[in-house]
Design a protein around this motif. Structure first.
Motif, PDB file in Angstrom:
ATOM      1  N   VAL A   1       0.865  -1.176   0.000  1.00 41.63           N
ATOM      2  CA  VAL A   1       0.000   0.000   0.000  1.00 41.63           C
ATOM      3  C   VAL A   1       0.905   1.231   0.000  1.00 41.63           C
ATOM      4  CG1 VAL A   1      -1.755   1.316   1.253  1.00 41.63           C
ATOM      5  CG2 VAL A   1      -1.806  -1.189   1.290  1.00 41.63           C
ATOM      6  N   ASP A   2       0.839   2.013  -1.079  1.00 42.51           N
ATOM      7  CA  ASP A   2       1.640   3.233  -1.198  1.00 42.51           C
ATOM      8  C   ASP A   2       0.790   4.412  -0.745  1.00 42.51           C
ATOM      9  OD1 ASP A   2       3.212   5.387  -1.856  1.00 42.51           O
ATOM     10  OD2 ASP A   2       3.433   4.847  -3.964  1.00 42.51           O
ATOM     11  N   MET A   3       1.120   4.965   0.427  1.00 41.41           N
ATOM     12  CA  MET A   3       0.354   6.067   1.001  1.00 41.41           C
ATOM     13  C   MET A   3       1.060   7.411   0.840  1.00 41.41           C
ATOM     14  SD  MET A   3      -1.332   4.258   4.333  1.00 41.41           S
ATOM     15  CE  MET A   3      -2.781   5.315   4.345  1.00 41.41           C
ATOM     16  N   ASP A   4       2.075   7.479  -0.011  1.00 46.45           N
ATOM     17  CA  ASP A   4       2.796   8.744  -0.183  1.00 46.45           C
ATOM     18  C   ASP A   4       1.960   9.832  -0.856  1.00 46.45           C
ATOM     19  OD1 ASP A   4       5.055   8.302   1.241  1.00 46.45           O
ATOM     20  OD2 ASP A   4       6.343   7.897  -0.484  1.00 46.45           O
ATOM     21  N   GLY A   5       0.826   9.476  -1.432  1.00 47.37           N
ATOM     22  CA  GLY A   5      -0.059  10.467  -2.021  1.00 47.37           C
ATOM     23  C   GLY A   5      -1.208  10.862  -1.109  1.00 47.37           C
ATOM     24  N   VAL A   6      -1.181  10.409   0.145  1.00 46.86           N
ATOM     25  CA  VAL A   6      -2.259  10.709   1.092  1.00 46.86           C
ATOM     26  C   VAL A   6      -2.007  12.071   1.736  1.00 46.86           C
ATOM     27  CG1 VAL A   6      -3.357   9.994   3.261  1.00 46.86           C
ATOM     28  CG2 VAL A   6      -2.806   8.297   1.502  1.00 46.86           C
ATOM     29  N   ASP A   7      -3.026  12.947   1.630  1.00 48.58           N
ATOM     30  CA  ASP A   7      -2.944  14.289   2.206  1.00 48.58           C
ATOM     31  C   ASP A   7      -3.497  14.360   3.618  1.00 48.58           C
ATOM     32  OD1 ASP A   7      -1.873  15.390  -0.203  1.00 48.58           O
ATOM     33  OD2 ASP A   7      -3.896  15.414  -1.041  1.00 48.58           O
ATOM     34  N   PHE A   8      -4.369  13.411   3.971  1.00 47.34           N
ATOM     35  CA  PHE A   8      -4.993  13.387   5.291  1.00 47.34           C
ATOM     36  C   PHE A   8      -5.357  11.949   5.615  1.00 47.34           C
ATOM     37  CE2 PHE A   8      -8.934  13.366   7.835  1.00 47.34           C
ATOM     38  CZ  PHE A   8      -8.475  14.030   8.970  1.00 47.34           C
TER      39      PHE A   8
ATOM     40  N   ARG B   1      -3.928  -5.556   8.834  1.00 44.95           N
ATOM     41  CA  ARG B   1      -2.865  -6.199   9.618  1.00 44.95           C
ATOM     42  C   ARG B   1      -3.363  -7.517  10.207  1.00 44.95           C
ATOM     43  NH1 ARG B   1      -1.621  -6.001  15.288  1.00 44.95           N
ATOM     44  NH2 ARG B   1       0.551  -6.518  15.615  1.00 44.95           N
ATOM     45  N   GLN B   2      -4.552  -7.495  10.782  1.00 41.13           N
ATOM     46  CA  GLN B   2      -5.108  -8.700  11.399  1.00 41.13           C
ATOM     47  C   GLN B   2      -5.400  -9.775  10.352  1.00 41.13           C
ATOM     48  OE1 GLN B   2      -8.533  -8.020  13.884  1.00 41.13           O
ATOM     49  NE2 GLN B   2      -9.003 -10.192  14.014  1.00 41.13           N
ATOM     50  N   GLN B   3      -6.023  -9.376   9.241  1.00 39.13           N
ATOM     51  CA  GLN B   3      -6.357 -10.348   8.199  1.00 39.13           C
ATOM     52  C   GLN B   3      -5.108 -10.980   7.598  1.00 39.13           C
ATOM     53  OE1 GLN B   3      -9.357  -9.266   5.265  1.00 39.13           O
ATOM     54  NE2 GLN B   3      -9.922  -7.533   6.564  1.00 39.13           N
ATOM     55  N   MET B   4      -4.097 -10.176   7.342  1.00 34.47           N
ATOM     56  CA  MET B   4      -2.869 -10.706   6.744  1.00 34.47           C
ATOM     57  C   MET B   4      -2.145 -11.629   7.723  1.00 34.47           C
ATOM     58  SD  MET B   4      -2.921  -9.701   3.637  1.00 34.47           S
ATOM     59  CE  MET B   4      -1.291  -9.687   2.882  1.00 34.47           C
ATOM     60  N   ALA B   5      -2.171 -11.293   9.006  1.00 31.58           N
ATOM     61  CA  ALA B   5      -1.550 -12.159  10.018  1.00 31.58           C
ATOM     62  C   ALA B   5      -2.278 -13.501  10.096  1.00 31.58           C
ATOM     63  CB  ALA B   5      -1.543 -11.467  11.369  1.00 31.58           C
ATOM     64  N   GLU B   6      -3.624 -13.468  10.043  1.00 29.19           N
ATOM     65  CA  GLU B   6      -4.405 -14.697  10.102  1.00 29.19           C
ATOM     66  C   GLU B   6      -4.113 -15.609   8.913  1.00 29.19           C
ATOM     67  OE1 GLU B   6      -8.470 -13.372  10.330  1.00 29.19           O
ATOM     68  OE2 GLU B   6      -8.268 -12.781  12.444  1.00 29.19           O
ATOM     69  N   LYS B   7      -3.840 -15.022   7.758  1.00 28.35           N
ATOM     70  CA  LYS B   7      -3.577 -15.799   6.541  1.00 28.35           C
ATOM     71  C   LYS B   7      -2.078 -16.038   6.332  1.00 28.35           C
ATOM     72  CE  LYS B   7      -7.697 -14.101   4.088  1.00 28.35           C
ATOM     73  NZ  LYS B   7      -8.568 -14.938   4.832  1.00 28.35           N
ATOM     74  N   ASP B   8      -1.263 -15.505   7.239  1.00 29.45           N
ATOM     75  CA  ASP B   8       0.193 -15.632   7.155  1.00 29.45           C
ATOM     76  C   ASP B   8       0.724 -15.116   5.817  1.00 29.45           C
ATOM     77  OD1 ASP B   8       2.681 -16.225   8.251  1.00 29.45           O
ATOM     78  OD2 ASP B   8       2.702 -18.235   7.387  1.00 29.45           O
ATOM     79  N   LEU B   9       0.262 -13.925   5.432  1.00 22.89           N
ATOM     80  CA  LEU B   9       0.686 -13.281   4.188  1.00 22.89           C
ATOM     81  C   LEU B   9       1.464 -12.009   4.488  1.00 22.89           C
ATOM     82  CD1 LEU B   9      -2.635 -13.602   2.160  1.00 22.89           C
ATOM     83  CD2 LEU B   9      -0.543 -14.913   1.811  1.00 22.89           C
ATOM     84  N   LYS B  10       2.400 -11.692   3.606  1.00 22.60           N
ATOM     85  CA  LYS B  10       3.198 -10.479   3.760  1.00 22.60           C
ATOM     86  C   LYS B  10       2.522  -9.310   3.059  1.00 22.60           C
ATOM     87  CE  LYS B  10       7.742 -12.608   3.985  1.00 22.60           C
ATOM     88  NZ  LYS B  10       9.069 -12.649   3.352  1.00 22.60           N
ATOM     89  N   TRP B  11       2.677  -8.138   3.652  1.00 24.14           N
ATOM     90  CA  TRP B  11       2.221  -6.899   3.053  1.00 24.14           C
ATOM     91  C   TRP B  11       3.081  -5.782   3.616  1.00 24.14           C
ATOM     92  CZ3 TRP B  11      -1.138  -2.890   5.312  1.00 24.14           C
ATOM     93  CH2 TRP B  11      -1.237  -2.999   6.695  1.00 24.14           C
ATOM     94  N   ALA B  12       3.020  -4.620   3.006  1.00 24.94           N
ATOM     95  CA  ALA B  12       3.819  -3.495   3.481  1.00 24.94           C
ATOM     96  C   ALA B  12       3.105  -2.194   3.148  1.00 24.94           C
ATOM     97  CB  ALA B  12       5.204  -3.518   2.844  1.00 24.94           C
ATOM     98  N   VAL B  13       3.463  -1.155   3.893  1.00 21.40           N
ATOM     99  CA  VAL B  13       2.914   0.177   3.698  1.00 21.40           C
ATOM    100  C   VAL B  13       4.067   1.133   3.436  1.00 21.40           C
ATOM    101  CG1 VAL B  13       1.613   2.069   4.774  1.00 21.40           C
ATOM    102  CG2 VAL B  13       1.012  -0.314   5.289  1.00 21.40           C
ATOM    103  N   VAL B  14       3.932   1.954   2.387  1.00 19.44           N
ATOM    104  CA  VAL B  14       4.902   3.008   2.116  1.00 19.44           C
ATOM    105  C   VAL B  14       4.350   4.276   2.732  1.00 19.44           C
ATOM    106  CG1 VAL B  14       6.109   4.340   0.346  1.00 19.44           C
ATOM    107  CG2 VAL B  14       5.626   1.909  -0.028  1.00 19.44           C
ATOM    108  N   ALA B  15       5.078   4.811   3.712  1.00 17.88           N
ATOM    109  CA  ALA B  15       4.635   6.012   4.417  1.00 17.88           C
ATOM    110  C   ALA B  15       5.859   6.828   4.805  1.00 17.88           C
ATOM    111  CB  ALA B  15       3.831   5.639   5.649  1.00 17.88           C
ATOM    112  N   ALA B  16       6.104   7.889   4.058  1.00 16.72           N
ATOM    113  CA  ALA B  16       7.232   8.766   4.373  1.00 16.72           C
ATOM    114  C   ALA B  16       6.769  10.183   4.719  1.00 16.72           C
ATOM    115  CB  ALA B  16       8.204   8.808   3.199  1.00 16.72           C
ATOM    116  N   ARG B  17       5.538  10.518   4.347  1.00 14.93           N
ATOM    117  CA  ARG B  17       5.020  11.866   4.586  1.00 14.93           C
ATOM    118  C   ARG B  17       4.437  11.981   5.991  1.00 14.93           C
ATOM    119  NH1 ARG B  17       1.003  13.588   0.061  1.00 14.93           N
ATOM    120  NH2 ARG B  17       1.224  15.558   1.175  1.00 14.93           N
ATOM    121  N   ALA B  18       4.613  13.150   6.598  1.00 15.88           N
ATOM    122  CA  ALA B  18       4.100  13.395   7.950  1.00 15.88           C
ATOM    123  C   ALA B  18       2.587  13.277   8.027  1.00 15.88           C
ATOM    124  CB  ALA B  18       4.540  14.769   8.438  1.00 15.88           C
TER     125      ALA B  18
END
Length: 134
Positions: A63-70, A83-100
């Motif tokens: 999930v790329d959230m670098d375009g999120v303004d709010f 997070r909970q669903q991916m943990a239950e299914k034992d799947l990897k995921w990631a979030v891109v978050a660099a903006r304040a």
């Protein structure tokens, strides 16, 4: 409402504030869910639907959230649910978050240390990629 490349919606109280959710295939076989705009009570369901599709397909994704303004509590709730669903299914995921605009709400709520957060799309893709496929 669906668009050819993803989902778009608006907050009726602020009709100019849209969220675009665009799911893009990546050459490494990992879908990239890009968010552009505000993630609030009115638009969080668009985000939820996009990630639920990935979870339902048992997909690893970023999930790329670098375009999120709010980012409101509704958007944070989507991230916690994923997070909970991916943990239950034992799947990897990631979030891109660099903006304040994204990292600050994550930090305040303690989610910054609980979620797989990365500064860049390449770093997130590396974290999610199958080690054998590279």
């Amino acid at each position: 409402m669906n668009t050819p490349n993803g989902f778009t919606g608006s907050d009726d109280a602020h009709p100019g504030k849209l969220l675009t959710v665009d799911v893009q295939p990546h050459p490494r076989g990992i879908p990239l869910v890009r968010l552009l705009g505000d993630v609030d009570l009115a638009t969080a369901p668009l985000f939820q639907r996009a990630v639920e599709q990935q979870v339902a397909q048992r997909q690893r994704f970023v999930v790329d959230m670098d375009g999120v303004d709010f980012l409101s509590s509704a958007g944070l709730a989507v991230l916690v649910d994923v997070r909970q669903q991916m943990a239950e299914k034992d799947l990897k995921w990631a979030v891109v978050a660099a903006r304040a605009t994204v990292t600050r709400p994550l930090e305040i709520t303690g989610l910054l240390t609980m979620l797989p957060i990365f500064d860049t799309v390449p770093a997130a893709l590396d974290a999610v990629a199958d080690p054998v496929a590279g």
